[in-house]
Design an enzyme around this catalytic site. Sequence first.
Site, short mmCIF file in Angstrom:
data_model
loop_
_atom_site.label_atom_id
_atom_site.label_comp_id
_atom_site.label_asym_id
_atom_site.label_seq_id
_atom_site.Cartn_x
_atom_site.Cartn_y
_atom_site.Cartn_z
N LYS A 1 0.88 -1.18 0.00
CA LYS A 1 0.00 0.00 0.00
C LYS A 1 0.90 1.22 0.00
CE LYS A 1 -4.36 1.18 0.12
NZ LYS A 1 -5.56 0.50 -0.45
N ASP B 1 -6.64 4.46 -4.76
CA ASP B 1 -7.38 4.36 -3.51
C ASP B 1 -7.98 5.75 -3.32
OD1 ASP B 1 -7.81 2.54 -0.97
OD2 ASP B 1 -7.25 4.46 -0.13
P1 NDP Z 1 -12.65 8.32 -3.06
O1 NDP Z 1 -11.58 9.30 -2.80
O2 NDP Z 1 -13.11 8.10 -4.45
O3 NDP Z 1 -13.95 8.69 -2.19
C1 NDP Z 1 -13.93 8.81 -0.81
C2 NDP Z 1 -15.28 9.36 -0.39
O4 NDP Z 1 -15.40 9.31 1.03
C3 NDP Z 1 -15.49 10.80 -0.80
O5 NDP Z 1 -16.84 10.99 -1.13
C4 NDP Z 1 -15.13 11.54 0.48
O6 NDP Z 1 -15.74 12.82 0.58
C5 NDP Z 1 -15.74 10.62 1.49
N1 NDP Z 1 -15.24 10.82 2.84
C6 NDP Z 1 -13.96 10.97 3.26
N2 NDP Z 1 -13.92 11.09 4.60
C7 NDP Z 1 -15.21 11.00 5.01
C8 NDP Z 1 -15.84 11.05 6.27
N3 NDP Z 1 -15.13 11.21 7.40
N4 NDP Z 1 -17.19 10.92 6.34
C9 NDP Z 1 -17.93 10.75 5.21
N5 NDP Z 1 -17.38 10.71 3.98
C10 NDP Z 1 -16.05 10.83 3.90
O7 NDP Z 1 -12.16 6.96 -2.40
P2 NDP Z 1 -12.59 5.47 -2.73
O8 NDP Z 1 -14.04 5.41 -2.99
O9 NDP Z 1 -11.64 4.93 -3.71
O10 NDP Z 1 -12.25 4.74 -1.35
C11 NDP Z 1 -13.15 4.76 -0.25
C12 NDP Z 1 -12.77 3.68 0.75
O11 NDP Z 1 -12.80 2.40 0.09
C13 NDP Z 1 -11.38 3.80 1.35
O12 NDP Z 1 -11.40 3.29 2.66
C14 NDP Z 1 -10.54 2.87 0.48
O13 NDP Z 1 -9.38 2.40 1.14
C15 NDP Z 1 -11.54 1.75 0.25
N6 NDP Z 1 -11.26 0.92 -0.90
C16 NDP Z 1 -11.16 1.47 -2.16
C17 NDP Z 1 -10.93 0.66 -3.24
C18 NDP Z 1 -10.92 1.19 -4.63
O14 NDP Z 1 -10.87 0.37 -5.58
N7 NDP Z 1 -11.02 2.48 -4.86
C19 NDP Z 1 -10.67 -0.79 -3.07
C20 NDP Z 1 -10.90 -1.28 -1.73
C21 NDP Z 1 -11.14 -0.43 -0.70
P3 NDP Z 1 -14.96 14.17 0.13
O15 NDP Z 1 -15.29 14.31 -1.32
O16 NDP Z 1 -15.56 15.19 1.00
O17 NDP Z 1 -13.51 13.94 0.40
#
Ligand code: NDP
Length: 447
Positions: free
Chosen positions: A127, A167
């Site tokens: 990671k 991520d």
């Molecule tokens: P993104 O950056 O695309 O999206 C993250 C989202 O979460 C945004 O909408 C962000 O809002 C929101 N967010 C961040 N902090 C908070 C909070 N405290 N409360 C509510 N919403 C919040 O990330 P991903 O979708 O890629 O990843 C999301 C999660 O999934 C992570 O934990 C990641 O490790 C996990 N993951 C991702 C994978 C992937 O393929 N992308 C694979 C496996 C796991 P804002 O726009 O305000 O920042």
Amino acid sequence: MKNLSLIQLLEQVKSRNPHEIEFHHAVEEVLNSLEPLFEVEPKWLKSGILERIVEPERLIHFRVSWVDDGGVVRVNRGFRVQFNSALGPYKGGLRFHPSVRPSIIKFLGFEQCFKNALTGLPMGGGKGGSDFDPKGKSDGEIMRFCQAFMSELYRHIGSDIDVPAGDMGVGAREIGYLYGMYKKLSNVHAQGVLTGKSVNFGGSLVRTQATGYGLVYFVQNMLKDKNEDFKGKRVIVSGSGNVSIYAIEKAQELGALVVACSDSNGTIVDENGLDLALIKEIKEVKRERIQRYCNVHPNAIYHPDPKALYDVRCDIALPCATQGEIQIEQAQSLYDNGCRFVAEGANMPSSLKAIQFFLDQGVYFGPAKAANAGGVATSGLEMSQNSLRLAWAFEEVDQRLHGIMDQIYAQAKQTAIVYKDPDNLVMGSNIASFKRLAEAMLAQGVL
Ligand code: NDP
């Protein structure tokens, strides 16, 4: 935890990695759920397997200097943890977020080793990321940052060495800039060095949708085991990023009513069901705040608090934003509001107490390692296509993803049954993945 050697090992991890709370949490969760395995097969406590599994093979920490639009030099920190290579090249995403520090990267890398083992594909665990905050940055700044980041990372990665992906904060745009810089520095068009690429230059169809779709396929299995399905179920999804958007899309396709989602500023609730096309426009195209949803749908309600999501009545909750979202208060509120299924799209969104609460109350719980493995599994499929120099059709990749998620569920469930706690998918997935990883480590000798 009752086993003395496990208690001592956890204490050792805490004292050797002081203040790294997220990493401690990830290790504790795994050690705790492996106890039933060690009672019947104590051989796994030998050969230093556990001592080695909690120690990364390598942690790379580097400076990333870049120039912003105002001509000011900015300095961020870059990290890559190469945690375990017993099963294949290190594999795991890159996160750009101000909260990134060694504890976050190490917990994510540790979890990734087990997640990748569950997919059955030949991938080790890694990671990386940076404390760079992409919010509010221009496209030019994002590009210069990605180039600066890759100017150090490139010497540590390779298609048979370490294959990063996206991520939080790292999507197709960032992977494109990172890949361009890798190609320039190495003078090699090595498509297999990064996954999550655009389909124009070696990316796989379905990779964008994979984590969200895979999560919903996993939940389909959970529901089926309880003679239920998605039709008519009220669903809430935290976040509105990559994982959330495609979880919402697939859940809606299967007949669910998805009533709420969030971003780091707040929560929107739309009792008519979320307008996903609008959410995609706000978050994917315009990169704006979710609050804007209410300008178009004045009937929807905005709460300026992301945690308000967990007070919304629902049958199924899919935390898809970030670590630590569900503490015991949110778990209790979910339960009080009728939620009976929780599956983690994000990594470690639930605290240890919240997980125990779900298990004790009979809320059927799908842990991240298993439930969100669809993203890395499809990255594995992207690597296969790159090696074959072929591109599979959308339906073919989607079918393979679905098959992998079904097989991950079956492994977790069957293992939970064998160890006499049939609804404990945390234990089931930790034991199943540990055995695959530990067997490979044993076979390769002490390294
Ligand atoms: P993104 O950056 O695309 O999206 C993250 C989202 O979460 C945004 O909408 C962000 O809002 C929101 N967010 C961040 N902090 C908070 C909070 N405290 N409360 C509510 N919403 C919040 O990330 P991903 O979708 O890629 O990843 C999301 C999660 O999934 C992570 O934990 C990641 O490790 C996990 N993951 C991702 C994978 C992937 O393929 N992308 C694979 C496996 C796991 P804002 O726009 O305000 O920042």
